[in-house]
Scaffold this motif. Structure first.
Motif, PDB file in Angstrom:
ATOM      1  N   LEU A 180       0.845  -1.190   0.000  1.00  0.00           N
ATOM      2  CA  LEU A 180       0.000   0.000   0.000  1.00  0.00           C
ATOM      3  C   LEU A 180       0.876   1.234   0.000  1.00  0.00           C
ATOM      4  O   LEU A 180       1.877   1.305   0.714  1.00  0.00           O
ATOM      5  CB  LEU A 180      -0.909   0.077   1.233  1.00  0.00           C
ATOM      6  CG  LEU A 180      -1.737   1.374   1.174  1.00  0.00           C
ATOM      7  CD1 LEU A 180      -3.199   1.129   1.354  1.00  0.00           C
ATOM      8  CD2 LEU A 180      -1.208   2.459   2.099  1.00  0.00           C
ATOM      9  N   GLY A 207       0.513   5.797  -1.223  1.00  0.00           N
ATOM     10  CA  GLY A 207      -0.456   6.795  -1.656  1.00  0.00           C
ATOM     11  C   GLY A 207       0.070   8.207  -1.617  1.00  0.00           C
ATOM     12  O   GLY A 207       1.249   8.440  -1.314  1.00  0.00           O
ATOM     13  N   ARG A 254      -1.306  12.639  -1.211  1.00  0.00           N
ATOM     14  CA  ARG A 254      -2.360  13.621  -0.941  1.00  0.00           C
ATOM     15  C   ARG A 254      -2.786  14.267  -2.253  1.00  0.00           C
ATOM     16  O   ARG A 254      -1.915  14.658  -3.034  1.00  0.00           O
ATOM     17  CB  ARG A 254      -1.824  14.748  -0.073  1.00  0.00           C
ATOM     18  CG  ARG A 254      -1.274  14.285   1.210  1.00  0.00           C
ATOM     19  CD  ARG A 254      -0.657  15.455   1.941  1.00  0.00           C
ATOM     20  NE  ARG A 254       0.150  14.889   3.015  1.00  0.00           N
ATOM     21  CZ  ARG A 254       0.398  15.513   4.148  1.00  0.00           C
ATOM     22  NH1 ARG A 254      -0.037  16.732   4.356  1.00  0.00           N
ATOM     23  NH2 ARG A 254       1.122  14.926   5.069  1.00  0.00           N
ATOM     24  N   VAL A 278      -3.718   4.657  -2.043  1.00  0.00           N
ATOM     25  CA  VAL A 278      -4.699   5.503  -1.368  1.00  0.00           C
ATOM     26  C   VAL A 278      -4.531   6.962  -1.790  1.00  0.00           C
ATOM     27  O   VAL A 278      -3.420   7.497  -1.826  1.00  0.00           O
ATOM     28  CB  VAL A 278      -4.580   5.365   0.179  1.00  0.00           C
ATOM     29  CG1 VAL A 278      -3.207   5.756   0.692  1.00  0.00           C
ATOM     30  CG2 VAL A 278      -5.648   6.186   0.882  1.00  0.00           C
ATOM     31  N   ALA A 305      -5.110  10.209  -0.326  1.00  0.00           N
ATOM     32  CA  ALA A 305      -5.280  10.589   1.079  1.00  0.00           C
ATOM     33  C   ALA A 305      -5.948  11.961   1.165  1.00  0.00           C
ATOM     34  O   ALA A 305      -5.316  12.968   1.496  1.00  0.00           O
ATOM     35  CB  ALA A 305      -3.926  10.564   1.785  1.00  0.00           C
ATOM     36  N   GLN A 359      -5.997  13.880   4.478  1.00  0.00           N
ATOM     37  CA  GLN A 359      -4.696  14.458   4.854  1.00  0.00           C
ATOM     38  C   GLN A 359      -4.464  15.848   4.262  1.00  0.00           C
ATOM     39  O   GLN A 359      -3.576  16.563   4.694  1.00  0.00           O
ATOM     40  CB  GLN A 359      -3.560  13.529   4.433  1.00  0.00           C
ATOM     41  CG  GLN A 359      -3.227  12.528   5.511  1.00  0.00           C
ATOM     42  CD  GLN A 359      -1.919  11.800   5.233  1.00  0.00           C
ATOM     43  OE1 GLN A 359      -1.063  12.279   4.494  1.00  0.00           O
ATOM     44  NE2 GLN A 359      -1.763  10.654   5.845  1.00  0.00           N
ATOM     45  N   TYR A 402      -2.409  12.744  12.156  1.00  0.00           N
ATOM     46  CA  TYR A 402      -2.555  12.124  10.839  1.00  0.00           C
ATOM     47  C   TYR A 402      -1.572  10.969  10.592  1.00  0.00           C
ATOM     48  O   TYR A 402      -1.916  10.041   9.843  1.00  0.00           O
ATOM     49  CB  TYR A 402      -2.532  13.185   9.714  1.00  0.00           C
ATOM     50  CG  TYR A 402      -1.173  13.485   9.143  1.00  0.00           C
ATOM     51  CD1 TYR A 402      -0.605  12.642   8.183  1.00  0.00           C
ATOM     52  CD2 TYR A 402      -0.438  14.585   9.547  1.00  0.00           C
ATOM     53  CE1 TYR A 402       0.653  12.901   7.665  1.00  0.00           C
ATOM     54  CE2 TYR A 402       0.810  14.853   9.039  1.00  0.00           C
ATOM     55  CZ  TYR A 402       1.350  14.002   8.105  1.00  0.00           C
ATOM     56  OH  TYR A 402       2.597  14.250   7.611  1.00  0.00           O
ATOM     57  N   ILE A 438      -2.515   2.014   5.998  1.00  0.00           N
ATOM     58  CA  ILE A 438      -1.614   0.899   5.700  1.00  0.00           C
ATOM     59  C   ILE A 438      -2.159  -0.412   6.267  1.00  0.00           C
ATOM     60  O   ILE A 438      -2.152  -1.446   5.598  1.00  0.00           O
ATOM     61  CB  ILE A 438      -0.206   1.190   6.292  1.00  0.00           C
ATOM     62  CG1 ILE A 438       0.416   2.406   5.595  1.00  0.00           C
ATOM     63  CG2 ILE A 438       0.703  -0.034   6.180  1.00  0.00           C
ATOM     64  CD1 ILE A 438       1.635   2.981   6.306  1.00  0.00           C
ATOM     65  N   HIS A 454       6.585   8.104   9.560  1.00  0.00           N
ATOM     66  CA  HIS A 454       5.196   7.645   9.567  1.00  0.00           C
ATOM     67  C   HIS A 454       5.116   6.123   9.491  1.00  0.00           C
ATOM     68  O   HIS A 454       4.246   5.497  10.098  1.00  0.00           O
ATOM     69  CB  HIS A 454       4.416   8.262   8.406  1.00  0.00           C
ATOM     70  CG  HIS A 454       4.341   9.763   8.471  1.00  0.00           C
ATOM     71  ND1 HIS A 454       4.714  10.460   9.586  1.00  0.00           N
ATOM     72  CD2 HIS A 454       3.940  10.688   7.568  1.00  0.00           C
ATOM     73  CE1 HIS A 454       4.548  11.753   9.371  1.00  0.00           C
ATOM     74  NE2 HIS A 454       4.088  11.911   8.147  1.00  0.00           N
TER      75      HIS A 454
END
Ligand code: TRP
Length: 364
Positions: A41, A43, A45, A75, A77, A80, A164, A172, A189
């Motif tokens: 996974l 992604g 923003r 994703v 996001a 976010q 966040y 994830i 993160h």
């Protein structure tokens, strides 16, 4: 996948804060032999067009993973977006354009699940138990969050800014991804996601002792961090990036405006001459050559020759992608359908994970 193209974060890069060391477990050797055993996974923003930093940092690796047969979730996001600004400006448009960048780069919605996390309620609900697993002190130490606060457009720092990274852990873990291709700035993160997974598993094991979540690992590309035209990290919010979807003329104009220095001899010295080195690196990545070789070839012909080389290399490299992008851009309905299909698949997976989480927690 080959070792040259994608490596797990096996060592802590110089630019990475020391708190990320634990994200450095080596990738399992099964990755190359058994792509079907992994779920990936990653992604972005939806805040604006993707740029070359995204491409060399992560996008092309995603496509390689997909083409190897690894199951891929991507994703968008959207929640976010409101971490560092009050309004999610032109969100629907940015979201569709992100999908456009993905498809142009080679992601195939038949094989990859592309979805917006706002469309997956069970993913968002995971945030609540996950938040209970981290301390306020840990959240406020996160170096990437600190950096984003420093560049934030808001006068006050919101609670979402601090939390966040835990939401990203839900991005994830909802699909139990074990590999996460990211740029180096995202390593803190990833560490939060690993901490959440580990603590959740410890606190809430299955009756048979089994763990609910895997410990996701970062997959860093071998491309060093790309610098923008001002010598800082290439970033859409810093206005120093070359968008993948820019025209050839726009690309030329952006590169012409890049900061350089007065030394006519072009070299590759990322520490001493970061702006020039950043441009050399860009050309080198596009040409798939060593930056030293590119610098050597330009020799003492100065910044103008360097910029011409960079412009030609970038435009040539992106030409096929931009052609695909133009075709895809004509059908916005298709882009929306890709997101609807992706959300449907992501919801099924998230619902199953949330059911399992509630079970081990005693049906909370
Ligand atoms: N925070 C990431 C960024 O700003 C985007 C993102 C959201 C992400 N969720 C993710 C990346 C999950 C990897 C995995 O670029």
């Amino acid at each position: 996948m080959t070792a040259e193209t994608i490596t797990a974060a096996t060592s802590t890069p110089a630019t990475t804060p020391p708190t990320t060391t634990a994200a450095t477990a080596a990738v399992s050797p099964g990755l190359i032999d058994d792509p079907a055993a992994h779920r990936v996974l990653t992604g972005d923003r939806p805040t604006g067009p993707l740029h070359l930093g995204h491409y060399f940092g992560t996008l092309r690796n995603r496509v390689r993973l997909q083409d190897q047969g690894v199951e891929l979730f991507v994703v968008v996001a959207d929640y976010q977006v409101i971490t560092d600004r009050d309004l999610a400006d032109r969100l629907a448009e940015h979201t569709e354009n992100l999908v456009l960048d993905y498809l142009a780069a080679g992601l195939d919605p038949e094989r990859a699940t592309i979805f917006a996390h706002s469309a997956v309620p069970a993913l968002n609900q995971l945030l609540l138990p996950f938040l209970s697993l981290v301390s306020v002190a840990e959240l406020s130490r996160n170096p990437t969050v600190k950096d984003e606060i420093a560049h934030s457009r808001q006068s006050a720092v919101s609670g979402l800014m601090f939390t966040y990274p835990v939401h990203q852990a839900a991005d994830i873990l909802f699909c139990k991804a074990d590999l996460v291709p990211v740029g180096q700035d995202q390593l803190p993160h990833l560490e939060v996601a690993r901490t959440v997974a580990r603590r959740f598993n410890e606190r809430y094991p299955h009756a048979d002792g089994g763990a609910v979540f895997p410990h996701p690992q970062a997959l860093l590309s071998d491309a060093p961090m790309l610098l923008g035209t001002d010598g800082g990290k290439m970033s859409k919010s810093r206005g120093n990036a070359i968008p993948l979807g820019a025209t050839e003329d726009e690309t030329a104009r952006i590169i012409r405006g890049a900061r350089t220095d007065a030394d006519r001899r072009i070299g590759y010295d990322p520490v001493g001459r970061p702006e020039v080195a950043g441009l050399v690196l860009l050309a080198a990545l596009c040409q798939d050559r060593a930056p030293e070789a590119v610098a050597e070839e330009i020799g003492d012909r100065g910044a103008a020759a360097l910029k011409r080389t960079v412009t030609e290399s970038v435009n040539e490299h992106l030409r096929p992608m931009r052609a695909r992008r133009a075709d895809l851009a004509a059908d916005r309905g298709h882009l929306r359908q890709v997101l609807r299909d992706g959300a449907e698949r992501a919801n099924a997976v998230a619902d199953a994970t949330l059911t399992e989480v509630r079970e081990v927690m005693g049906a909370i």
